[in-house]
Scaffold this motif. Structure first.
Motif, short mmCIF file in Angstrom:
data_model
loop_
_atom_site.label_atom_id
_atom_site.label_comp_id
_atom_site.label_asym_id
_atom_site.label_seq_id
_atom_site.Cartn_x
_atom_site.Cartn_y
_atom_site.Cartn_z
N GLU A 1 -1.74 -10.60 -11.05
CA GLU A 1 -2.17 -11.99 -10.92
C GLU A 1 -3.45 -12.25 -11.71
N ARG B 1 1.31 -9.75 -17.21
CA ARG B 1 2.09 -8.55 -17.56
C ARG B 1 1.62 -7.92 -18.87
N GLN C 1 5.26 -0.89 -12.13
CA GLN C 1 4.89 -2.31 -12.15
C GLN C 1 5.54 -3.06 -13.31
N ASP D 1 8.76 -9.86 -10.29
CA ASP D 1 7.59 -10.36 -9.57
C ASP D 1 7.86 -10.64 -8.10
N ARG E 1 7.46 -7.50 -6.13
CA ARG E 1 6.31 -6.65 -6.46
C ARG E 1 5.61 -6.09 -5.23
#
Length: 408
Positions: free
Chosen positions: A138, A142, A341, A346, A349
């Motif tokens: 956040e 990415r 990750q 998302d 996640r």
């Protein structure tokens, strides 16, 4: 011609994000305190009990909440504002540090109380860890995620390089209570950074399913991703048989090296310096392809140097081999986190990272218990040789029988 500015952006690209810069400053302050407490607590337990087994018990207590509540914590991370959750968990950890310090100052601390505080800290960390990891994307997106993970590893291990040595000297000169006090104060850094961040309003996602259904959905998602399953297995083995060997540092310092609290701190710091060097190299390679190959090589190199460490009986040899082992262990842990990750969607996640938390933080205490029992019944070197040998066989097997991992 070389363009230096491009290299700098590549090495420290995550720093262009203001919220991440605040996060780094806050974490740097807090992590020094965290490692001071962890180092002092281990030596205090050994000083009170003179038992390697008790080192394992205290480590194992921290893992019980991870196994019980990690999946629930991951679902919470996907539902509620991450900053709010982090401010609560960090505040609880601060209160636990000051409580431990107060009881130690008063002379009321006992092994059983340390066991209780370890359990409570594990409870707070169970909710903190998956949120903290999911929060990174956040802050940086990415594109800069791997770079941010490398920088986070550098911070953690920079603190590991300095914090334990500071703890050893502080413990020797002033006693363990001051180590716990300094940890409590250090949480002000992270809490202030979180408060100062400018984040967009939290978008509440309407979910028709219950938290239990969310948890089941998360496990189904992971089950359908073989590479994710392999990475989680790597994390489990390296946490239990790799990271957990540090549980024996207090016993190693006293029984093998004939040292004291300062020696224990130097052992922790040497591993931290190696990991810090690994984090710096990883930051440079954060946009390089074939991260899976780097992971596979590191998985095999780490147990080799762990086994060599088990054969040492001098401070210089122990510190030298710990430095190299720390370098490769950093690559294993950070690349596992980063690849996971990058692979996860998302919307999953928080739940996927909670499974990572469960294996990373849950298997380390299991390993601590195993190391403690083996050291108590055999010896510290024998415990490391047995666990290091199993880890090496596992790493070679993964390389041979699951080639998809090193092709990522």
């Amino acid at each position: 011609m070389f363009k230096r500015t491009t290299g700098k952006r590549s090495y420290f690209a995550a720093f262009k994000h203001p919220n991440y810069r605040l996060w780094v400053v806050g974490q740097l302050i807090s992590l020094f305190g965290t490692w001071m407490q962890a180092t002092a607590e281990g030596f205090l337990v050994f000083e009170l009990t003179h038992s390697p087994a008790w080192l394992g018990y205290v480590g194992f207590a921290a893992g019980i909440p991870v196994w019980l509540f990690s999946s629930y914590a991951g679902s919470i991370a996907d539902r509620y504002p991450k900053r709010t959750i982090l401010m609560i968990t960090q505040g609880v950890m601060m209160a636990l540090a000051f409580s431990t310090a107060t009881l130690t100052f008063l002379g009321w601390i006992t092994p059983h109380l340390l066991l209780f505080f370890s359990f409570m800290l594990g409870m707070a960390n169970t909710f903190d860890a998956p949120v903290r990891q999911a929060f990174v994307v956040e802050m940086v997106g990415r594109e800069d995620l791997m770079n941010a993970i490398a920088i986070n590893s550098g911070m953690t291990n920079g603190a590991t390089a300095v914090g334990p040595a500071m703890a050893g000297v502080t413990y020797a000169l002033f006693g363990p209570a001051w180590c716990f006090t300094m940890n409590g104060i250090s949480f002000i850094g992270t809490l202030t950074a979180l408060y100062m961040m400018k984040l967009p309003p939290h978008e509440k996602i309407e979910r028709k399913s219950s938290i239990i259904e969310d948890i089941k959905d998360g496990f189904r998602y992971i089950k359908g991703k073989p590479v994710m399953l392999a990475i989680i297995l790597v994390v489990a083995f390296n946490s239990a048989l790799g990271l957990a060997f540090a549980t024996l540092f207090p016993a190693w310092a006293v029984k093998v090296l004939n040292g004291d609290a300062a020696t224990n701190g130097f052992l922790q710091s040497s591993r931290g310096i190696g990991s810090l060097l690994g984090a710096l190299v990883m930051a440079m390679l954060s946009r390089t392809k074939r991260m899976g190959m780097f992971l596979s090589i590191s998985m095999m190199a780490f147990p080799v140097f762990l086994l060599l460490f088990s054969l040492t009986d001098t401070l210089f040899a122990s510190l030298s081999l710990l430095l190299i082992a720390g370098f490769f262990l950093l690559f294993v842990i950070s690349l596992s986190n980063g690849l996971l990750q990058l692979l996860v969607a998302d919307e999953y996640r928080g739940r996927v990272m909670s499974v990572h938390t469960m294996t990373f933080f849950g298997m380390t205490p299991v390993g601590a218990f195993i190391y403690g029992q083996l050291a108590d019944h055999l010896s510290a070197p024998a415990a490391i040789q047995i666990c290091g040998g199993i880890l090496l066989l596992f790493s070679i097997s993964m390389f041979i029988f699951f080639p998809r991992l090193h092709h990522e």
